[in-house]
Design a protein around this motif. Structure first.
Motif, PDB file in Angstrom:
ATOM      1  N   LEU A 140      14.195   8.260  -5.961  1.00  0.00           N
ATOM      2  CA  LEU A 140      14.140   6.838  -5.578  1.00  0.00           C
ATOM      3  C   LEU A 140      13.742   5.528  -5.756  1.00  0.00           C
ATOM      4  O   LEU A 140      14.166   4.458  -5.567  1.00  0.00           O
ATOM      5  CB  LEU A 140      13.984   7.395  -4.150  1.00  0.00           C
ATOM      6  N   ASP A 141      12.574   5.551  -7.122  1.00  0.00           N
ATOM      7  CA  ASP A 141      12.098   4.487  -7.654  1.00  0.00           C
ATOM      8  C   ASP A 141      12.911   3.462  -8.361  1.00  0.00           C
ATOM      9  O   ASP A 141      12.077   2.259  -8.163  1.00  0.00           O
ATOM     10  CB  ASP A 141      10.555   5.117  -8.485  1.00  0.00           C
ATOM     11  N   ARG A 142      13.582   4.705  -9.203  1.00  0.00           N
ATOM     12  CA  ARG A 142      14.486   3.542  -9.683  1.00  0.00           C
ATOM     13  C   ARG A 142      15.335   2.085  -8.745  1.00  0.00           C
ATOM     14  O   ARG A 142      15.320   1.490  -9.848  1.00  0.00           O
ATOM     15  CB  ARG A 142      15.315   4.239 -11.035  1.00  0.00           C
ATOM     16  N   ASN A 193      -4.681  -5.322  -1.969  1.00  0.00           N
ATOM     17  CA  ASN A 193      -4.792  -3.820  -1.871  1.00  0.00           C
ATOM     18  C   ASN A 193      -3.663  -4.194  -3.100  1.00  0.00           C
ATOM     19  O   ASN A 193      -1.813  -5.183  -2.316  1.00  0.00           O
ATOM     20  CB  ASN A 193      -3.838  -3.581  -0.876  1.00  0.00           C
ATOM     21  N   ASN A 194      -2.988  -3.596  -4.017  1.00  0.00           N
ATOM     22  CA  ASN A 194      -2.570  -4.079  -5.026  1.00  0.00           C
ATOM     23  C   ASN A 194      -1.250  -2.924  -5.270  1.00  0.00           C
ATOM     24  O   ASN A 194      -1.212  -2.553  -6.294  1.00  0.00           O
ATOM     25  CB  ASN A 194      -2.444  -4.557  -6.228  1.00  0.00           C
ATOM     26  N   SER A 218       7.315  -0.040  -4.346  1.00  0.00           N
ATOM     27  CA  SER A 218       7.835   1.359  -3.838  1.00  0.00           C
ATOM     28  C   SER A 218       7.137   1.968  -2.923  1.00  0.00           C
ATOM     29  O   SER A 218       6.919   3.287  -2.126  1.00  0.00           O
ATOM     30  CB  SER A 218       7.508   2.401  -5.047  1.00  0.00           C
ATOM     31  N   GLU A 219       5.463   1.817  -3.514  1.00  0.00           N
ATOM     32  CA  GLU A 219       4.477   2.521  -2.344  1.00  0.00           C
ATOM     33  C   GLU A 219       4.681   1.705  -0.545  1.00  0.00           C
ATOM     34  O   GLU A 219       4.455   2.589  -0.141  1.00  0.00           O
ATOM     35  CB  GLU A 219       3.315   1.727  -2.350  1.00  0.00           C
ATOM     36  N   TYR A 220       5.070   0.737  -0.291  1.00  0.00           N
ATOM     37  CA  TYR A 220       5.882  -0.154   0.565  1.00  0.00           C
ATOM     38  C   TYR A 220       6.652   0.989   1.862  1.00  0.00           C
ATOM     39  O   TYR A 220       6.336   1.091   2.760  1.00  0.00           O
ATOM     40  CB  TYR A 220       6.221  -0.417   0.863  1.00  0.00           C
ATOM     41  N   PHE A 221       7.100   2.360   0.509  1.00  0.00           N
ATOM     42  CA  PHE A 221       8.344   2.958   1.852  1.00  0.00           C
ATOM     43  C   PHE A 221       7.437   4.453   1.570  1.00  0.00           C
ATOM     44  O   PHE A 221       6.874   5.171   0.252  1.00  0.00           O
ATOM     45  CB  PHE A 221       9.601   3.056   0.913  1.00  0.00           C
ATOM     46  N   PRO A 251       2.501  -8.909   0.085  1.00  0.00           N
ATOM     47  CA  PRO A 251       3.229  -9.779  -0.706  1.00  0.00           C
ATOM     48  C   PRO A 251       3.688  -9.745  -1.539  1.00  0.00           C
ATOM     49  O   PRO A 251       4.888 -10.593  -2.127  1.00  0.00           O
ATOM     50  CB  PRO A 251       1.750  -9.610  -1.224  1.00  0.00           C
ATOM     51  N   ARG A 252       4.255  -8.656  -2.497  1.00  0.00           N
ATOM     52  CA  ARG A 252       5.396  -8.588  -3.624  1.00  0.00           C
ATOM     53  C   ARG A 252       6.825  -8.827  -2.895  1.00  0.00           C
ATOM     54  O   ARG A 252       7.444  -9.953  -3.674  1.00  0.00           O
ATOM     55  CB  ARG A 252       5.661  -6.689  -4.239  1.00  0.00           C
TER      56      ARG A 252
END
Length: 197
Positions: free
Chosen positions: A142-144, A127-128, A132-135, A89-90
């Protein structure tokens, strides 16, 4: 005008094109820190269409502008009307937000902040996840480089019928709409939830 592919969307668009319903929704659902800075007397429907063909499967196109303190802010009401939660969704919201900002640029307007809102009434648990959690398996360093933004979620399974009828909203039209959305898959519960009306 965006083509509405889901038969329920027409009903929801009618409900949320009413400014009084939107104000009631904001008063009932928005966090206090946002709500207290919005001047709901300035709430105005924006008839510009921002939905692309890729997004119209997921969202109907309802956008409001509203004064935020002394600035203008764009409030996007994005409705999820599937019986399941989308996987990403994001990413859908980010594409939608970019469409709004690109329109701001084309119209030579200042970029307006966007508050995405999803009203969800599917059967699955929402599921929110962050972008970053998609990867899967991504290193934290690499979050930044990932887009970071939030959205407001009104998951109707989190509200009891009594709360919807008696404490969250003040308008019968919004109470009824949310009860219908919440129980759309269960005809018996629809009848029970609407008994008092």
């Amino acid at each position: 005008m965006t083509k509405i592919t889901n038969p329920h969307d027409k009903f929801f668009k009618e409900i949320f094109q009413d400014k009084e319903n939107v104000a009631d929704f904001i008063n009932g659902i928005f966090p206090v820190d946002l709500k207290e800075n919005l001047d709901l007397k300035t709430l105005q429907l924006d008839n510009t269409t921002f939905i692309t063909e890729q997004l119209e499967e997921y969202f109907s196109d309802i956008v409001y502008t509203c004064s935020y303190k002394k600035n203008r802010i764009t409030i996007s009401l994005l409705f999820e009307h599937k019986s399941y939660a989308p996987a990403y969704p994001r990413l859908q919201l980010l594409r939608y937000m970019l469409n709004i900002w690109e329109t701001n640029i084309k119209q030579k307007k200042r970029l307006a902040p966007v508050i995405p809102i999803i009203i969800y009434h599917g059967k699955e648990k929402w599921n929110n996840k962050t972008v970053s959690e998609y990867f899967i398996g991504m290193d934290k360093s690499l979050d930044r480089f990932m887009p970071c933004f939030d959205y407001l979620l009104a998951d109707l399974s989190a509200y009891s019928d009594e709360d919807i009828k008696n404490s969250i909203f003040s308008r019968v039209s919004l109470e009824t709409a949310f009860l219908l959305m919440k129980h759309i898959h269960d005809e018996e519960n629809i009848k029970k939830s609407l008994e008092d009306y």
